[in-house]
Write a protein that holds these residues in place. Sequence first.
Motif, short mmCIF file in Angstrom:
data_model
loop_
_atom_site.label_atom_id
_atom_site.label_comp_id
_atom_site.label_asym_id
_atom_site.label_seq_id
_atom_site.Cartn_x
_atom_site.Cartn_y
_atom_site.Cartn_z
N GLU A 114 0.83 -1.21 0.00
CA GLU A 114 0.00 0.00 0.00
C GLU A 114 0.87 1.26 0.00
OE1 GLU A 114 -3.41 2.11 2.87
OE2 GLU A 114 -2.56 0.16 3.39
N ILE A 115 1.96 1.25 0.77
CA ILE A 115 2.85 2.40 0.84
C ILE A 115 3.51 2.66 -0.51
CG2 ILE A 115 5.05 3.19 1.80
CD1 ILE A 115 4.18 1.86 4.46
N PHE A 116 3.95 1.61 -1.20
CA PHE A 116 4.64 1.79 -2.47
C PHE A 116 3.70 2.10 -3.63
CE2 PHE A 116 8.32 0.08 -0.30
CZ PHE A 116 9.36 0.77 -0.91
N THR A 117 2.49 1.59 -3.59
CA THR A 117 1.55 1.82 -4.70
C THR A 117 0.57 2.96 -4.42
OG1 THR A 117 -0.09 0.24 -3.86
CG2 THR A 117 1.65 -0.62 -5.32
N GLN A 118 0.40 3.30 -3.14
CA GLN A 118 -0.63 4.25 -2.69
C GLN A 118 -2.02 3.82 -3.18
OE1 GLN A 118 2.16 8.13 -3.00
NE2 GLN A 118 0.08 8.57 -2.37
N LEU B 17 1.43 -5.39 -7.39
CA LEU B 17 2.65 -4.69 -6.99
C LEU B 17 3.68 -4.85 -8.09
CD1 LEU B 17 4.12 -3.15 -4.71
CD2 LEU B 17 4.86 -5.35 -3.82
N LEU B 18 4.07 -3.73 -8.71
CA LEU B 18 5.04 -3.76 -9.80
C LEU B 18 6.45 -3.74 -9.24
CD1 LEU B 18 3.35 -1.23 -12.26
CD2 LEU B 18 3.24 -3.72 -12.31
N SER B 19 7.28 -4.69 -9.67
CA SER B 19 8.63 -4.80 -9.13
C SER B 19 9.50 -3.61 -9.50
CB SER B 19 9.30 -6.09 -9.63
OG SER B 19 9.34 -6.10 -11.04
N ILE B 20 9.16 -2.90 -10.58
CA ILE B 20 9.97 -1.77 -11.00
C ILE B 20 9.93 -0.64 -9.98
CG2 ILE B 20 8.12 -0.60 -12.30
CD1 ILE B 20 10.24 0.09 -14.40
N ASP B 21 8.88 -0.59 -9.18
CA ASP B 21 8.72 0.47 -8.19
C ASP B 21 9.31 0.13 -6.83
OD1 ASP B 21 7.25 1.95 -10.06
OD2 ASP B 21 5.38 0.93 -9.50
N VAL B 22 9.75 -1.12 -6.64
CA VAL B 22 10.14 -1.59 -5.31
C VAL B 22 11.55 -2.19 -5.36
CG1 VAL B 22 9.46 -3.05 -3.37
CG2 VAL B 22 7.70 -2.19 -4.94
N PRO B 23 12.44 -1.79 -4.43
CA PRO B 23 13.77 -2.40 -4.39
C PRO B 23 13.68 -3.91 -4.19
CG PRO B 23 13.68 -0.45 -2.98
CD PRO B 23 12.27 -0.72 -3.42
N ASP C 253 11.30 -8.90 -1.99
CA ASP C 253 11.48 -10.24 -1.42
C ASP C 253 10.76 -10.35 -0.08
OD1 ASP C 253 12.88 -12.92 -1.19
OD2 ASP C 253 13.72 -11.89 0.55
N ILE C 254 10.92 -9.34 0.77
CA ILE C 254 10.26 -9.35 2.08
C ILE C 254 8.75 -9.34 1.93
CG2 ILE C 254 9.79 -7.91 4.11
CD1 ILE C 254 12.36 -9.47 4.39
N ILE C 255 8.23 -8.52 1.04
CA ILE C 255 6.78 -8.42 0.86
C ILE C 255 6.21 -9.75 0.37
CG2 ILE C 255 4.95 -7.35 -0.52
CD1 ILE C 255 6.56 -4.75 -0.44
N VAL C 256 6.83 -10.31 -0.66
CA VAL C 256 6.30 -11.55 -1.25
C VAL C 256 6.37 -12.71 -0.26
CG1 VAL C 256 6.67 -13.26 -3.07
CG2 VAL C 256 6.77 -10.82 -3.61
N ARG C 257 7.48 -12.82 0.47
CA ARG C 257 7.57 -13.87 1.48
C ARG C 257 6.64 -13.57 2.65
NH1 ARG C 257 13.36 -13.49 3.16
NH2 ARG C 257 12.69 -14.98 4.74
N GLY C 258 6.49 -12.29 2.97
CA GLY C 258 5.67 -11.91 4.12
C GLY C 258 4.20 -12.17 3.94
N TRP C 259 3.72 -12.12 2.70
CA TRP C 259 2.29 -12.40 2.50
C TRP C 259 2.05 -13.83 1.97
CZ3 TRP C 259 1.45 -7.87 -1.47
CH2 TRP C 259 1.92 -8.22 -2.74
N SER C 260 3.03 -14.69 2.18
CA SER C 260 2.87 -16.10 1.83
C SER C 260 1.64 -16.70 2.52
CB SER C 260 4.11 -16.89 2.23
OG SER C 260 3.88 -18.28 2.14
#
Length: 370
Positions: free
Chosen positions: A276-280, A304-310, A315-322
């Motif tokens: 939400e923070i990265f995409t608003q 969530l587009l990877s181009i906008d996120v380091p 990696d943390i986001i994708v693993r975190g919402w597993s």
Amino acid sequence: MKETKESDSDHYSSDDDHYSDDFENSPKKSPTKDTSTKDTSTIDTSEAKEKEQDPGPEQKQEEQEETKDFTKEDSLPPSSGDWKEIPFNSIEIEEQIGGGGVGLVHRGYYQDREVAVKTLFDPKVNEALKAEFMNELIQTSRCQHPNVVSVIGACNQPPHLCFVMEICDCSLFDLLHTSHTNSFTPRQRLDMCTQIARGMEYLHYGLKPPLVHRDIKSHNVLVKDEGRTLKICDFGLVGTSTVTAGTPNYMAPELFQSQPFSKAVDVYAYSIMCAEIFTQQLPFRGYDVEDIRKVVVEGERPELLSIDVPDRVMDIIVRGWSGKPEDRPNFHEITEEMEKALEETPEVSALEEMDMLMSGGGGDALDGLM
């Protein structure tokens, strides 16, 4: 399954109604399928193997806490906070600035200091309501951390039950979705995620017993110091035995399925909020509760587009919402990775600097917050 209801938030700003209205009336968006089943942690495998062969007492205790079943009534041992008793007549109550759950939040003054006052003015305060109020007061007053809202004192004499807290400028929700200033650099977004991770690491590992928040969302993060400081608030769901309590848009699949839960539910909600923070964009905007339950359990996640996120953050986001709680990182690792990403990200990228020079600008995106 019982219908899951969104809990009211107790953030201290004036735009409470936008959240639920936006969810109900906005068009649906295509979410992203969660295909992560593998832990891509950067921890040294040889070190991990050595720990696995000979775990120390601290590691054993931590592992037990990670897998603890918080649905049991005895899962959160009794604890007491530490607060100053404040006479009700020494608090000056002004306009309402927020509310939800069991109380309203007002702007106020105590000893010439501007504060936020969470109040219970109901003259029919019963034992159940007082117990709920006291639970939140106890849990909040346990916390002493720069990224967690602090309690100044409380009056616990009915009918004037209230506690006095530091006041903040607005909620993260307001900053992301309702403020006229909505342009942030990648580093500013990273800093938001990092501060929240530090606060959550404290709640999970700095407190004994640990505190599982259960309602992490942008409404429950406050913004202070003209956007420079973020603070977690609203501990109304801590210790609840109701598995399906919480805000559906941020709830982990195990909660929708009434399964035992652990600290990992906060990791899931944090990951949704980072997106939400990265995409608003509000997570699952326009979906009703049953739609959210269905798609989350099936493995779909916000776009969530990877181009906008380091890379580290992605990696943390994708693993975190597993969908599997055991595959989610803990907040020790999350904080470490977020801080590394923050160090690797410049204040302003070369492209942003060029844009600023061409436009003749250069102001901070948070300058207009106040």
